[in-house]
Design a protein around this motif. Structure first.
Motif, PDB file in Angstrom:
ATOM      1  N   TYR A   1       0.849  -1.190   0.000  1.00  0.00           N
ATOM      2  CA  TYR A   1       0.000   0.000   0.000  1.00  0.00           C
ATOM      3  C   TYR A   1       0.885   1.241   0.000  1.00  0.00           C
ATOM      4  O   TYR A   1       1.481   1.607   1.029  1.00  0.00           O
ATOM      5  CB  TYR A   1      -0.927  -0.003   1.226  1.00  0.00           C
ATOM      6  CG  TYR A   1      -1.758  -1.263   1.334  1.00  0.00           C
ATOM      7  CD1 TYR A   1      -2.923  -1.410   0.587  1.00  0.00           C
ATOM      8  CD2 TYR A   1      -1.358  -2.318   2.163  1.00  0.00           C
ATOM      9  CE1 TYR A   1      -3.689  -2.570   0.660  1.00  0.00           C
ATOM     10  CE2 TYR A   1      -2.114  -3.477   2.246  1.00  0.00           C
ATOM     11  CZ  TYR A   1      -3.274  -3.604   1.489  1.00  0.00           C
ATOM     12  OH  TYR A   1      -4.007  -4.758   1.561  1.00  0.00           O
TER      13      TYR A   1
ATOM     14  N   ARG B   1      -8.066  -3.230   4.477  1.00  0.00           N
ATOM     15  CA  ARG B   1      -8.789  -2.871   3.251  1.00  0.00           C
ATOM     16  C   ARG B   1      -9.109  -4.117   2.431  1.00  0.00           C
ATOM     17  O   ARG B   1     -10.195  -4.225   1.841  1.00  0.00           O
ATOM     18  CB  ARG B   1      -7.953  -1.918   2.397  1.00  0.00           C
ATOM     19  CG  ARG B   1      -7.515  -0.654   3.082  1.00  0.00           C
ATOM     20  CD  ARG B   1      -6.547   0.132   2.199  1.00  0.00           C
ATOM     21  NE  ARG B   1      -5.895   1.214   2.915  1.00  0.00           N
ATOM     22  CZ  ARG B   1      -4.942   1.978   2.390  1.00  0.00           C
ATOM     23  NH1 ARG B   1      -4.542   1.784   1.142  1.00  0.00           N
ATOM     24  NH2 ARG B   1      -4.388   2.936   3.118  1.00  0.00           N
ATOM     25  N   ASP B   2      -8.157  -5.039   2.364  1.00  0.00           N
ATOM     26  CA  ASP B   2      -8.325  -6.244   1.549  1.00  0.00           C
ATOM     27  C   ASP B   2      -8.558  -7.491   2.382  1.00  0.00           C
ATOM     28  O   ASP B   2      -8.958  -8.526   1.852  1.00  0.00           O
ATOM     29  CB  ASP B   2      -7.092  -6.446   0.661  1.00  0.00           C
ATOM     30  CG  ASP B   2      -6.882  -5.285  -0.299  1.00  0.00           C
ATOM     31  OD1 ASP B   2      -7.876  -4.865  -0.921  1.00  0.00           O
ATOM     32  OD2 ASP B   2      -5.750  -4.793  -0.414  1.00  0.00           O
TER      33      ASP B   2
END
Length: 288
Positions: free
Chosen positions: A131, A251-252
């Motif tokens: 990220y 987020r994932d």
């Protein structure tokens, strides 16, 4: 005896390879690829604490620790991942939980992407994250070299590979009370193993972070699609990977279990008891 760490050598893909192993050979496996500027030495205390129920395997990468440094090896993240796959195959391991820390993260993640079904789960501890917007301030120093001509970039990176720099890497952003608990063996041992060839390898690998940035979407896609069971244990006192880096994984991996402990990048040196307890509970669920 099974909980004692065994120290062994074998040849993997033509490379004389040193590795540490603990636990029964028929037990579920926790694979431990190490970070920079370290070696399998970073797992020396963790391994006997889990070896009563699991088989723990920690190799030294080519050009690191006690493994060989062949001239014709591909010292890149892709090259290391291919070698790690060959190592796992040579150990006759079909399925494992993967510990992702520091540079071991992009290397191990490549292994997981190639064959996701071999991975029973992930333990992520201050790993190099995929990220761009959640990297710590120290990464800005590395990124600043990317605009330089190649020769100049290598010169700047070479200046950052020294015993003093190794000490700084291991102490990182720890407060004084915790910094005092980090053994100088970490930087002195690993600096003593640096040769001119190994210094060039380190320069190439750090320089390779620029090309590795293009691989981030592939890493995120793997996390999104396969959602492996994941335990995130993190030391937030980390100039490279602070708290926001740990949270970015959610987020994932929204179902991941996240624990922010004290300490920093080398969490196994300062918070071993906490990490062991969390890993035991996690492995008991996903890799019994």
């Amino acid at each position: 005896m099974a909980t004692l760490v065994r120290h062994r050598w074998m040849t993997v893909a033509g490379v004389k390879t040193f590795y540490r192993e603990a636990g029964r050979e028929d037990a579920p496996v926790l694979l431990l690829p190490h970070g920079y500027p370290c070696s399998s030495y970073e797992f020396r205390n963790l391994m006997p604490r889990l070896a009563d129920r699991w088989r723990l395997i920690a190799p030294d990468f080519p050009g690191a620790g006690y493994s060989g440094t062949p001239e014709d090896f591909d010292y890149s993240f892709d090259g290391y991942a291919a070698w790690l796959e060959a190592f796992v195959d040579a150990m006759h391991v079909d399925r494992f939980v993967l510990y992702l820390h520091d540079f071991g993260s992009p290397i191990g993640a490549r292994l997981a992407i190639k064959d996701p079904h071999r991975v029973a789960g992930l333990i992520i501890q201050n790993g190099d994250i995929p990220y761009e917007d959640a990297l710590g301030p120290k990464y800005a120093d590395i990124e600043a070299t990317w605009t330089l001509p190649r020769s100049e970039m290598r010169k700047v990176l070479a200046e950052a590979i020294s015993e003093a720099a190794f000490k700084e890497e291991f102490l990182n952003d720890l407060p004084p009370a915790l910094a005092d608990t980090i053994p100088p063996d970490l930087w002195k041992l690993h600096w003593s193993q640096i040769t001119p060839r190994r210094k060039d390898i380190a320069i190439d690998l750090i320089a390779g972070l620029k090309e590795n940035r293009a691989w981030f979407p592939e890493h995120r896609k793997y996390l999104q699609e396969y959602r492996p069971p994941t335990l995130i244990v993190w030391g937030p006192n980390d100039h490279y990977m602070p708290e926001k880096s740990a949270r970015a994984y959610l987020r994932d991996l929204p179902d991941a279990e996240l624990h922010l402990l004290g300490g920093g990048h080398w969490l196994l040196e300062t918070h071993l008891d906490d990490v062991v307890a969390l890993i035991r509970e996690f492995l008991g669920r996903v890799h019994p």
